[in-house]
Design an enzyme around this catalytic site. Structure first.
Site, short mmCIF file in Angstrom:
data_model
loop_
_atom_site.label_atom_id
_atom_site.label_comp_id
_atom_site.label_asym_id
_atom_site.label_seq_id
_atom_site.Cartn_x
_atom_site.Cartn_y
_atom_site.Cartn_z
N TYR A 151 0.83 -1.20 0.00
CA TYR A 151 0.00 0.00 0.00
C TYR A 151 0.87 1.25 0.00
O TYR A 151 1.94 1.28 0.59
CB TYR A 151 -0.91 0.04 1.24
CG TYR A 151 -1.95 -1.05 1.34
CD1 TYR A 151 -2.26 -1.86 0.25
CD2 TYR A 151 -2.62 -1.27 2.53
CE1 TYR A 151 -3.22 -2.85 0.37
CE2 TYR A 151 -3.57 -2.27 2.65
CZ TYR A 151 -3.87 -3.06 1.56
OH TYR A 151 -4.81 -4.04 1.68
N SER A 204 -13.38 -3.57 2.36
CA SER A 204 -14.41 -2.98 1.49
C SER A 204 -15.82 -3.32 2.01
O SER A 204 -16.68 -3.76 1.24
CB SER A 204 -14.26 -3.47 0.05
OG SER A 204 -13.04 -3.01 -0.51
N PRO A 205 -16.08 -3.11 3.31
CA PRO A 205 -17.39 -3.48 3.86
C PRO A 205 -18.52 -2.58 3.39
O PRO A 205 -19.69 -2.88 3.63
CB PRO A 205 -17.18 -3.34 5.38
CG PRO A 205 -16.13 -2.30 5.50
CD PRO A 205 -15.20 -2.54 4.35
N GLY A 234 -18.70 -1.71 0.04
CA GLY A 234 -18.72 -1.83 -1.42
C GLY A 234 -17.86 -0.80 -2.11
O GLY A 234 -18.28 -0.20 -3.10
N GLY A 263 -17.22 2.09 -1.21
CA GLY A 263 -17.86 3.39 -1.11
C GLY A 263 -19.23 3.48 -1.74
O GLY A 263 -20.00 4.40 -1.46
#
Length: 317
Positions: free
Chosen positions: A50, A199-200, A202, A204
């Protein structure tokens, strides 16, 4: 702050963590990380690849940010990082690569040990037993405390756990990415392994903040994702509108509803929504105050059933 046990080996973290992948290495990001810590967030998720330097084939940029931000408050934080994705050689998990990677991450983070160390992607050329065996050696050496896997299939998790207890599996999981419910989630519950959904929201989309394709900046990576393209985008907006409507009835935001639904799927689940902004961290934490009845969960299932998202979750490449 509510706490949760991540796995059955003793690791306790805040019920919501913070994903730092998209944070630039600047003072605003430092303030967001420290502000999240002040609000009770204890789990901070990064990875060696990252950071803005990755485009130049340099690892550790985001780790440097996380380490710098948490330097004076190290004992309050649970730091999770990952190894195993390379620029040109595909996933790596051989002993030599792991030993080189952990030392680099410790250096970039500026810490003596890593709380939770994940293999970012499974190496098809190295038996998982060899990979986890090497990670177990790092536990004995005190370089890492707990072992995790990311985006690993059920059979790999089972084999890995037989070598050394796996504390957590990180994978995408949200109202529109529910593949984990088929095999992974039941297996993790059986083995006493925690689930860390990335990514809970989606990427964003489920926040309701993205109303049209042009809302994405020209260089936004989501342009490449099928769910943000063409007819898929329009169909997915319809689902988000239903989620927003229910959230309004519950007196919360769509993001809070989505996170509350995830938290209701199991006590061993600790989502790590990523954001650059402290006000979004505060909003996300509001999900902990959202109570969902059996009727609420049934209604969410009706308006956003499994498989409802249009388009695959990754680009073809």
């Amino acid at each position: 702050m509510q706490k949760r046990k991540l796995g059955s080996q003793g690791l306790e973290v805040s019920a919501l963590g913070l994903g730092t992948m998209m944070m630039p290495n600047n003072e605003d990001s430092v303030r967001t990380i420290l502000g999240a810590l002040d609000l009770g967030v204890t789990m901070f998720d990064t990875a060696d690849l990252y950071g803005e330097e990755y485009a130049k084939h340099r690892f550790g940029g985001n780790e440097k940010l996380v380490g710098r931000a948490l330097k004076s408050r190290r004992e309050e934080a649970v730091i999770a990082t990952k190894f195993g994705i390379t620029h040109t050689q595909g996933p790596k998990g051989d002993p030599a690569y792991i030993k080189k990677s952990v030392d680099a991450s410790l250096y970039h983070l500026g810490i003596d040990y890593i709380d939770l160390y994940y293999q970012h992607r499974v190496d098809p050329n190295t038996p998982i037993e060899e990979t986890v065996g090497t990670m177990a050696e790092l536990v004995k050496e005190g370089k890492i405390r707990y072992i995790g896997l990311s985006e690993a299939p059920a059979d790999i998790i089972l084999r890995a756990h037989a070598v050394h207890p796996i504390t957590a599996v990180e994978t995408e999981y949200s109202l529109w990415s529910r593949e984990v419910e088929d095999e992974i989630l039941p297996l993790l519950k059986e083995l006493g392994i925690g689930l860390v959904p990335y990514s809970p929201l989606g990427r964003g989309f489920l926040t309701g903040q993205i109303k049209k394709f042009d809302d994405l900046a020209a260089d936004d990576y989501r342009h490449h994702y099928p769910r943000f393209q063409g007819d898929n985008f329009a169909k997915n907006l319809e689902v988000v509108a239903l989620i927003e409507g229910m959230a309004a009835q519950k007196g919360c935001t769509a993001a809070q509803l989505g996170l509350a639904w995830l938290l209701a799927q199991g006590e061993q689940i600790v989502p790590i929504p990523g954001t650059k902004r402290l006000d979004r961290v505060q909003e996300n934490l509001g999900a902990l105050q959202v109570s969902l009845s059996a009727g609420d969960l049934a209604e969410i299932e009706r308006i956003s059933p499994k498989g409802t998202a249009a388009g695959s979750r990754f680009p073809g490449w």
